[in-house]
Design an enzyme around this catalytic site. Sequence first.
Site, mmCIF file in Angstrom:
data_model
loop_
_atom_site.group_PDB
_atom_site.id
_atom_site.type_symbol
_atom_site.label_atom_id
_atom_site.label_comp_id
_atom_site.label_asym_id
_atom_site.label_seq_id
_atom_site.Cartn_x
_atom_site.Cartn_y
_atom_site.Cartn_z
ATOM 1 N N SER B 138 0.832 -1.197 0.000
ATOM 2 C CA SER B 138 0.000 0.000 0.000
ATOM 3 C C SER B 138 0.868 1.249 0.000
ATOM 4 C CB SER B 138 -0.903 0.027 1.237
ATOM 5 O OG SER B 138 -1.530 1.290 1.355
ATOM 6 N N TYR B 151 -1.483 0.198 10.201
ATOM 7 C CA TYR B 151 -1.630 -0.421 8.886
ATOM 8 C C TYR B 151 -0.399 -0.110 8.034
ATOM 9 C CZ TYR B 151 -3.819 -1.251 4.261
ATOM 10 O OH TYR B 151 -4.116 -1.678 3.000
#
Lengths: 439, 245
Positions: B138, B151
Amino acid sequence: MPHRYHPWGRYPRWPQAAVRLNWRDSALPCLSDPTRNYLPFGNGRSYGDSCLTPGGVLLDARGLDRFMAFDPATGILRCEAGVLLSEILAQVVPRGWFLPVVPGTQFVTVGGAIANDIHGKNHHRAGTFGCHVRCFEILRSDGQRLRCSPAANPEWFRATIGGLGLTGVILWAEIALKRISNAATTVEVIRFPALAKFFELSAESDRDFEYTVAWIDCMAPGNQRGRGLFMRANHAPAGGCLSPKAKKHRVSIPVDLPVAVINRWSARVFDSLHYHQKLNSRGAAVVHYEPFFFPLDGIGYWNRLYGRRGFFQYQCVVRHTEEGRTAIEDILQCAAGGQSDSFFGVLKVFGNRPSPGRLSFPRPGITLALDFLNRGKPTLDFLERLDQIVAAAGGAVNPSKDARMSAASFKRFYPNWEILENLRDPRFSSGLWQRVTQE
Amino acid sequence: MRRILIFGATSAIAQATARLFAAHGATFFLVARHGDRLQAVADDLLVRGAAQVATAILDASDYDRHPALIEEIYQRLGELGIVLIAHGSLADQKACERSFEVTRREFETNALSVISLLTHLANRLEQQGHGTLSVISSVAGDRGRQSNYVYGAAKAAVTTFMEGLRNRLYKSGVHVLTIKPGLVDSPMTARFPKGFLWTRPEVVARGIHQAIEKRKDVVYLPWFWYLVMGVIRALPEAVSKKMRL
């Protein structure tokens, strides 16, 4: 990414909450306020408020976009309700199958095709989309799942076809496809100077042509009113010429135009050019199915050409009698009368094949569809006048294209509306339904 | 005929990517946690042109099962052409701040389970001497930001692990692809309001398909995230710590 929960006619413009459905095994989203309504939403091709639920929550079904099974030997296809007809055609045409009924755009979902019991240019042969649905499953707000077919839960089956999404959310459906030899269609276009000639062409063509439809020049000068182009087509036979390719590129209108570029002047020019276009003198032309069935899909968001105020599509059906023909002439005359700018007129004779749908719009008769720029109250008053003509001729107006019909008119057009009201999920409602069922 | 193994096959990006390969008649082995949904994805790919689809149910943090499952997959498919690791979760950052348990679960799902799978798969692919090993990381891993650094830290671990793996496997001919999507409108992000930077999973899928075909090392999807993250990475810490990132 702007939110996409507008009706295709861009009217009415309501703020609209939505929740996306992603899996057919999920329950409906819990709402903290138990009085809020649900309404399924497919791909936003309904023209008016039949696809909105003011104050409620749309169940965006586009996430239910999976195929479930396809038998290339029998042409039986099962898929989730958010699959687009374009996605089905892309899969099945190369394998020699076609959808039994397609509307004027391939960008509608299977669920929407059932809920609005759509029709196409082959209504005189094939009836509506609902005639080819073998079964489906609906999910109700109480968690109940009903599998419906002509044999199982038949009343639910018949109320959900043409049921405007009000009986529960359709999760998946099974449809029977039809055989084709290739992706081509053979199309003939015939110019006609007056309505009488249209009816002749329609009568003689419906025998030998699977698809018939006419475009009407709504802006024609008074003495030429009712002129247009008649199109008739069949799927091309096997072993003919090579299959033509679909066009790859698409243009798109990026934003709502501040004012309509479609007005009586531009429409007059376009219509006149379209009417006088050079036609193929050798008879039938072989064309790919996409430009024949879905000519407007080549322009993404063509609805934005009507500007921020949007437009109405008015589609009615009247009995195919002398009285009905007169009603069609009256409507065309009103449409040319000055208050309206109708750019697009489509005329077709429906056939006799009945739909299983209880509240289906298509029925034997003559159907006319017209687009009108929204000019506010004058347009609404004008459309109300058209309703009176249709009612007097024993006809009906299509609710999935409507945003303004009165409750009295609706109940007159659909006297058995209470069948749907009784099977409607108590938590499901739409702007249209609230309007047309009020006392 | 391509043989494709996908972990997290029910994720929106994985589904959209698999459809692109299905159209060319690929053979799939799909792994996911939820059996019914996995079957729904498998049925969909079969109609869309997949030659064969096999499935296995797995909770990604069940590390002990990884070696046996990969063995089973090799038994079934023989050599692998493409591996796509697409599973992940996006926990609420605030919940992570309150609870180490939540933070640990996030790391297990987004980092450790991926690293476990990569450890076993890298050896297999190194042995067979070809194939693509691709992982959805990501843009969040490019820089720690207060809005989602748990995250982001897990994704950063994956990104760095992949960097090393790419370096190690280069000489064996194995292609190692790190995919860094930006904001994607999927069930994982359903709770966020969407603005103009958001992308549909189908768009990301086309980028993944292309990156695999062109044997790219690292891709930002859509491409403009390369520029956005370039700017964000270039911010000095003395400046960025004062910002609301």
